[in-house]
Design a protein around this motif. Structure first.
Motif, PDB file in Angstrom:
ATOM      1  N   PRO A   4       2.658  37.963  -9.120  1.00 28.42           N
ATOM      2  CA  PRO A   4       2.483  37.418 -10.470  1.00 28.42           C
ATOM      3  C   PRO A   4       3.460  38.045 -11.453  1.00 28.42           C
ATOM      4  CG  PRO A   4       0.748  38.986  -9.974  1.00 28.42           C
ATOM      5  CD  PRO A   4       1.536  38.809  -8.714  1.00 28.42           C
ATOM      6  N   ALA A   5       3.533  37.455 -12.632  1.00 30.61           N
ATOM      7  CA  ALA A   5       4.475  37.910 -13.649  1.00 30.61           C
ATOM      8  C   ALA A   5       4.225  39.355 -14.041  1.00 30.61           C
ATOM      9  CB  ALA A   5       4.374  37.007 -14.872  1.00 30.61           C
ATOM     10  N   ARG A   6       5.319  40.076 -14.329  1.00 33.77           N
ATOM     11  CA  ARG A   6       5.257  41.477 -14.739  1.00 33.77           C
ATOM     12  C   ARG A   6       5.357  41.641 -16.256  1.00 33.77           C
ATOM     13  NH1 ARG A   6      10.735  42.398 -11.762  1.00 33.77           N
ATOM     14  NH2 ARG A   6      10.944  40.479 -12.995  1.00 33.77           N
ATOM     15  N   SER A   7       6.090  40.757 -16.898  1.00 30.33           N
ATOM     16  CA  SER A   7       6.365  40.898 -18.332  1.00 30.33           C
ATOM     17  C   SER A   7       6.048  39.606 -19.062  1.00 30.33           C
ATOM     18  CB  SER A   7       7.832  41.278 -18.552  1.00 30.33           C
ATOM     19  OG  SER A   7       8.693  40.355 -17.893  1.00 30.33           O
ATOM     20  N   PHE A   8       5.346  39.752 -20.194  1.00 33.52           N
ATOM     21  CA  PHE A   8       4.976  38.620 -21.040  1.00 33.52           C
ATOM     22  C   PHE A   8       5.478  38.928 -22.452  1.00 33.52           C
ATOM     23  CE2 PHE A   8       2.009  38.537 -17.559  1.00 33.52           C
ATOM     24  CZ  PHE A   8       1.747  37.198 -17.320  1.00 33.52           C
ATOM     25  N   LEU A   9       6.426  38.153 -22.913  1.00 37.44           N
ATOM     26  CA  LEU A   9       7.047  38.405 -24.217  1.00 37.44           C
ATOM     27  C   LEU A   9       6.377  37.583 -25.308  1.00 37.44           C
ATOM     28  CD1 LEU A   9       9.270  39.669 -25.972  1.00 37.44           C
ATOM     29  CD2 LEU A   9      10.792  37.796 -25.245  1.00 37.44           C
ATOM     30  N   TYR A  10       5.736  38.285 -26.245  1.00 41.46           N
ATOM     31  CA  TYR A  10       5.160  37.622 -27.411  1.00 41.46           C
ATOM     32  C   TYR A  10       6.277  37.168 -28.357  1.00 41.46           C
ATOM     33  CZ  TYR A  10       0.239  39.147 -26.833  1.00 41.46           C
ATOM     34  OH  TYR A  10      -1.051  39.337 -26.410  1.00 41.46           O
ATOM     35  N   VAL A  11       6.091  36.003 -28.955  1.00 43.40           N
ATOM     36  CA  VAL A  11       7.033  35.536 -29.975  1.00 43.40           C
ATOM     37  C   VAL A  11       6.259  34.737 -31.018  1.00 43.40           C
ATOM     38  CG1 VAL A  11       7.628  33.529 -28.542  1.00 43.40           C
ATOM     39  CG2 VAL A  11       9.143  34.221 -30.398  1.00 43.40           C
ATOM     40  N   PRO A  12       6.455  35.051 -32.310  1.00 41.10           N
ATOM     41  CA  PRO A  12       5.727  34.338 -33.367  1.00 41.10           C
ATOM     42  C   PRO A  12       6.059  32.846 -33.366  1.00 41.10           C
ATOM     43  CG  PRO A  12       6.755  36.338 -34.230  1.00 41.10           C
ATOM     44  CD  PRO A  12       7.327  36.111 -32.861  1.00 41.10           C
ATOM     45  N   ARG A 217       2.652  43.810 -18.335  1.00 41.40           N
ATOM     46  CA  ARG A 217       2.464  44.282 -19.704  1.00 41.40           C
ATOM     47  C   ARG A 217       3.055  43.270 -20.669  1.00 41.40           C
ATOM     48  NH1 ARG A 217       3.865  50.353 -22.060  1.00 41.40           N
ATOM     49  NH2 ARG A 217       2.245  50.229 -23.659  1.00 41.40           N
ATOM     50  N   THR A 218       2.466  43.213 -21.860  1.00 42.99           N
ATOM     51  CA  THR A 218       3.042  42.390 -22.916  1.00 42.99           C
ATOM     52  C   THR A 218       4.147  43.165 -23.630  1.00 42.99           C
ATOM     53  OG1 THR A 218       1.172  43.123 -24.280  1.00 42.99           O
ATOM     54  CG2 THR A 218       1.066  40.906 -23.376  1.00 42.99           C
ATOM     55  N   ALA A 219       5.109  42.428 -24.175  1.00 43.82           N
ATOM     56  CA  ALA A 219       6.232  43.011 -24.912  1.00 43.82           C
ATOM     57  C   ALA A 219       6.308  42.372 -26.284  1.00 43.82           C
ATOM     58  CB  ALA A 219       7.543  42.787 -24.153  1.00 43.82           C
ATOM     59  N   LEU A 220       6.727  43.173 -27.256  1.00 43.06           N
ATOM     60  CA  LEU A 220       6.912  42.678 -28.617  1.00 43.06           C
ATOM     61  C   LEU A 220       8.357  42.306 -28.909  1.00 43.06           C
ATOM     62  CD1 LEU A 220       4.717  45.193 -30.668  1.00 43.06           C
ATOM     63  CD2 LEU A 220       4.175  42.822 -30.118  1.00 43.06           C
ATOM     64  N   HIS A 221       9.273  42.826 -28.096  1.00 44.72           N
ATOM     65  CA  HIS A 221      10.699  42.600 -28.352  1.00 44.72           C
ATOM     66  C   HIS A 221      11.420  42.433 -27.018  1.00 44.72           C
ATOM     67  CE1 HIS A 221      14.829  43.263 -29.716  1.00 44.72           C
ATOM     68  NE2 HIS A 221      14.403  43.055 -30.945  1.00 44.72           N
ATOM     69  N   PRO A 222      12.439  41.568 -26.965  1.00 43.18           N
ATOM     70  CA  PRO A 222      13.163  41.365 -25.703  1.00 43.18           C
ATOM     71  C   PRO A 222      13.739  42.650 -25.119  1.00 43.18           C
ATOM     72  CG  PRO A 222      13.725  39.626 -27.263  1.00 43.18           C
ATOM     73  CD  PRO A 222      12.893  40.631 -28.026  1.00 43.18           C
ATOM     74  N   ARG A 223      14.057  43.636 -25.969  1.00 41.50           N
ATOM     75  CA  ARG A 223      14.638  44.869 -25.439  1.00 41.50           C
ATOM     76  C   ARG A 223      13.650  45.650 -24.563  1.00 41.50           C
ATOM     77  NH1 ARG A 223      14.442  46.658 -31.001  1.00 41.50           N
ATOM     78  NH2 ARG A 223      16.664  46.231 -31.135  1.00 41.50           N
ATOM     79  N   GLN A 224      12.358  45.342 -24.669  1.00 40.17           N
ATOM     80  CA  GLN A 224      11.364  46.043 -23.854  1.00 40.17           C
ATOM     81  C   GLN A 224      11.220  45.443 -22.452  1.00 40.17           C
ATOM     82  OE1 GLN A 224       8.063  45.510 -26.702  1.00 40.17           O
ATOM     83  NE2 GLN A 224       8.006  47.738 -26.919  1.00 40.17           N
ATOM     84  N   VAL A 225      11.698  44.239 -22.266  1.00 39.26           N
ATOM     85  CA  VAL A 225      11.425  43.495 -21.032  1.00 39.26           C
ATOM     86  C   VAL A 225      12.051  44.167 -19.815  1.00 39.26           C
ATOM     87  CG1 VAL A 225      11.926  41.346 -19.811  1.00 39.26           C
ATOM     88  CG2 VAL A 225      11.054  41.290 -22.161  1.00 39.26           C
ATOM     89  N   GLU A 226      13.292  44.602 -19.908  1.00 42.01           N
ATOM     90  CA  GLU A 226      13.973  45.192 -18.752  1.00 42.01           C
ATOM     91  C   GLU A 226      13.215  46.409 -18.228  1.00 42.01           C
ATOM     92  OE1 GLU A 226      18.342  47.045 -17.460  1.00 42.01           O
ATOM     93  OE2 GLU A 226      17.978  46.419 -19.537  1.00 42.01           O
ATOM     94  N   THR A 227      12.756  47.260 -19.142  1.00 41.82           N
ATOM     95  CA  THR A 227      12.020  48.455 -18.731  1.00 41.82           C
ATOM     96  C   THR A 227      10.695  48.084 -18.076  1.00 41.82           C
ATOM     97  OG1 THR A 227      13.027  49.808 -20.460  1.00 41.82           O
ATOM     98  CG2 THR A 227      10.928  50.575 -19.564  1.00 41.82           C
TER      99      THR A 227
END
Length: 287
Positions: A4-12, A217-227
Motif C-alpha cells: 500500500p501507499a507510503r506517503s499521502f500529500l495533503y494539499v488545500p 505517513r501524511t505530508a504537509l509539503h512535497p519536500r517531506q515525501v522523499e524522506t
C-alpha cells in the motif's frame, strides 16, 4: 501482493496552483483537502477546484478527498467531488455514525456514476476520544480500507500537552495499530510532521512510526515525501537479509548461521520486508 501507499500529500483544495503541483509530486497518493486547510468562505471554491482537477487527473493517479465531517457539509462535499477518478474519501473524526453516513453517500454516488459497488473507499481518521474507544467498530465499518491518526485534534480533546516526541499519544498509536491488524486492514497511516524544514526530525519521527507498526505517513509539503518514502522502504541490506531467511527456511524451527532463532513468526516479518521493497505503482489498489 502490491504494497500500500507510503506517503499521502495533503494539499488545500482552494489552492489551484498547489493542487497541480501535488499531483505531479512523488507522493504515492494525494489528499485533496476540503476540511481544515480550507477557510469556511472558500469551501465552494475548493469543491470546484478539486472537481476540476479530478476531471483532468492522469490515469492511474491515486487521489483522495478529505471531506468535512459536519452534516450538511459532507453531503455537499461528496456530491461535488464524486467522480470515476476519485479513489475515495478521508473521513475526519471517524466514528461509527459518520462512517455509516459516508458509506450511504458513496453508495449513492456509485449508483449515479454507474461505478461498481464498493469502488470508492474510505480512510477513517481516528481523532476523537469516542473514535479511539470504538476503534474496532471503525475498522469494521463498510468501505474502510485503512486508518489514519489525527493527533492534534486528539490532544486537544483529551487535554494532553504532548512533548516534542508526542510520547503521551504513543499508547493510542498502539491501539490503532492493534485494531488495524486484528481487522486485517493495511497498517495505519501516521500523522504529519509539522516542521516541514527539519529533515533530521522527519527521519527520526517517521522511523519511530515505522517501529510502532505504521507503514505510511501524511505530508504537509512535497519536500517531506522523499524522506517518508525512504523510511518506509526497506534498504537493500534489509531485503537481502529477509530474502536469505526465506530461501533458507526449511519449514522447521532452526538457528541460522548468525545464531538467530528462526521460526514462522520471524519468517512472516521477512516476507513483510520483501513485500514492502517494491514501491507501489501509481495505479495501486486503494490505501
Amino acid at each position: 501482493m502490491t504494497p500500500p501507499a507510503r506517503s499521502f500529500l495533503y494539499v488545500p483544495g482552494h489552492r489551484e496552483d498547489r493542487l497541480r503541483k501535488a499531483v505531479g509530486s512523488d507522493a504515492d497518493a494525494v489528499v485533496l483537502d476540503l476540511e481544515d486547510a480550507v477557510p469556511a468562505a472558500d469551501k465552494d471554491r475548493a469543491r470546484r477546484a478539486v472537481r476540476a482537477l479530478l476531471d483532468e487527473l492522469p490515469p492511474g493517479r491515486s487521489a483522495w478527498v478529505r471531506v468535512n465531517g459536519e452534516p450538511g457539509l459532507v453531503e455537499e462535499d461528496v456530491a461535488a467531488v464524486a467522480s470515476p477518478a476519485l479513489t475515495g474519501i478521508w473521513v475526519p473524526k471517524a466514528e461509527p455514525g459518520p462512517l455509516r453516513r459516508a458509506h450511504d453517500l458513496l453508495t449513492a454516488a456509485e449508483r449515479r456514476l454507474h461505478l461498481p459497488a464498493g469502488r470508492l473507499s474510505v480512510v477513517a481518521l481516528v481523532e476523537t476520544a469516542l473514535g479511539v474507544l470504538r476503534v474496532e467498530q471503525v475498522c469494521a465499518a463498510p468501505r474502510v480500507a485503512r486508518l489514519g491518526v489525527g493527533e492534534a485534534d486528539l490532544a486537544g480533546e483529551l487535554r494532553l500537552r504532548p512533548d516534542d516526541r508526542r510520547s503521551e499519544l504513543h499508547g493510542i498509536r498502539l491501539q490503532v495499530v492493534l485494531a488495524s491488524a486484528a481487522a486485517g486492514l493495511a497498517a495505519p497511516i501516521g500523522p504529519v510532521e509539522t516542521d516541514v524544514h527539519d529533515t533530521a526530525r522527519l527521519v527520526e519521527t517517521t522511523t519511530t512510526l515505522l517501529r510502532q507498526g505504521f507503514r505510511a505517513r501524511t505530508a504537509l509539503h512535497p519536500r517531506q515525501v522523499e524522506t517518508i518514502n525512504a523510511v518506509f522502504t526497506p534498504t537493500p541490506a534489509e531485503v537481502a537479509e529477509a530474502t536469505a531467511l526465506v530461501r533458507g527456511f526449511t519449514g522447521d524451527v532452526a538457528v541460522d548461521r548468525t545464531g538467530r532463532f528462526v521460526d514462522p513468526a520471524v519468517l512472516r516479518t521477512a516476507h513483510e520486508v520483501i513485500a514492502r521493497a517494491t514501491p507501489p505503482p501509481p495505479d495501486a489498489p486503494p490505501g
